[in-house]
Motif scaffolding. Structure first.
Motif, short mmCIF file in Angstrom:
data_model
loop_
_atom_site.label_atom_id
_atom_site.label_comp_id
_atom_site.label_asym_id
_atom_site.label_seq_id
_atom_site.Cartn_x
_atom_site.Cartn_y
_atom_site.Cartn_z
N THR A 196 0.83 -1.21 0.00
CA THR A 196 0.00 0.00 0.00
C THR A 196 0.86 1.26 0.00
N VAL A 197 1.91 1.26 0.81
CA VAL A 197 2.81 2.43 0.87
C VAL A 197 3.51 2.62 -0.47
N LEU A 198 4.01 1.54 -1.08
CA LEU A 198 4.68 1.66 -2.38
C LEU A 198 3.73 2.15 -3.47
N ILE A 199 2.50 1.66 -3.46
CA ILE A 199 1.52 2.08 -4.46
C ILE A 199 1.14 3.54 -4.26
N VAL A 214 6.65 5.48 -11.28
CA VAL A 214 6.46 4.21 -11.99
C VAL A 214 7.41 3.16 -11.43
N GLY A 215 8.61 3.55 -11.06
CA GLY A 215 9.53 2.61 -10.43
C GLY A 215 8.98 2.05 -9.14
N SER A 216 8.36 2.89 -8.33
CA SER A 216 7.75 2.43 -7.08
C SER A 216 6.59 1.48 -7.35
N LEU A 217 5.78 1.79 -8.35
CA LEU A 217 4.68 0.88 -8.70
C LEU A 217 5.20 -0.46 -9.21
N LEU A 218 6.28 -0.43 -9.96
CA LEU A 218 6.84 -1.69 -10.46
C LEU A 218 7.46 -2.52 -9.33
N ILE A 219 8.07 -1.87 -8.35
CA ILE A 219 8.60 -2.60 -7.20
C ILE A 219 7.47 -3.24 -6.41
N ALA A 220 6.36 -2.52 -6.24
CA ALA A 220 5.20 -3.09 -5.55
C ALA A 220 4.65 -4.29 -6.33
N SER A 221 4.61 -4.18 -7.64
CA SER A 221 4.14 -5.29 -8.47
C SER A 221 5.07 -6.50 -8.36
N MET A 222 6.37 -6.24 -8.34
CA MET A 222 7.34 -7.32 -8.23
C MET A 222 7.18 -8.05 -6.88
N ILE A 223 7.03 -7.30 -5.81
CA ILE A 223 6.86 -7.91 -4.49
C ILE A 223 5.56 -8.73 -4.44
#
Length: 119
Positions: free
Chosen positions: A7-10, A45-54
């Protein structure tokens, strides 16, 4: 704990992406508009991609590397494209609104100071 991290990353990604998009739409000239998509939107977008990866790494048996590749390409291509756009704008002599006015010679043709000069 995982849901809070995601949630925080998104939220961070959404806020940075929104700020970058708003900067692209609201900045007054071409050169300042380059900062929105290249700085804030890239981080968002990098933060959203990290959240997606996790998220997908915890849902499936293996690690999710698709997002790592997308993030890598994003962080490589965004600064390069901004640099090329700014070089093209400089080549086309695109004027900046924040540019100071050109300097005017304070002497007239006879070598005397003009009456409206500051010195």
């Amino acid at each position: 704990m995982l849901e809070i991290t995601l949630t925080v990353l998104i939220l961070i990604g959404a806020i940075f992406t929104f700020i970058g998009s708003l900067g692209l739409a609201r900045m007054p000239d071409f050169y300042t508009r380059l900062h929105g998509p290249t700085k804030a939107t890239t981080i968002g977008v990098g933060s959203l991609l990290i959240a997606s990866m996790i998220h997908f790494s915890t849902q499936e048996a293996g690690l999710s590397f698709h997002e790592v590749l997308v993030t890598l390409f994003l962080f490589i291509t965004a600064p390069v494209s901004a640099h090329l756009l700014s070089k093209a704008a400089l080549h086309l002599r695109t004027r900046s609104l924040s540019e100071p006015p050109p300097l005017v010679d304070a002497t007239d043709h006879a070598g005397r100071n003009s009456p409206d000069s500051l010195s």
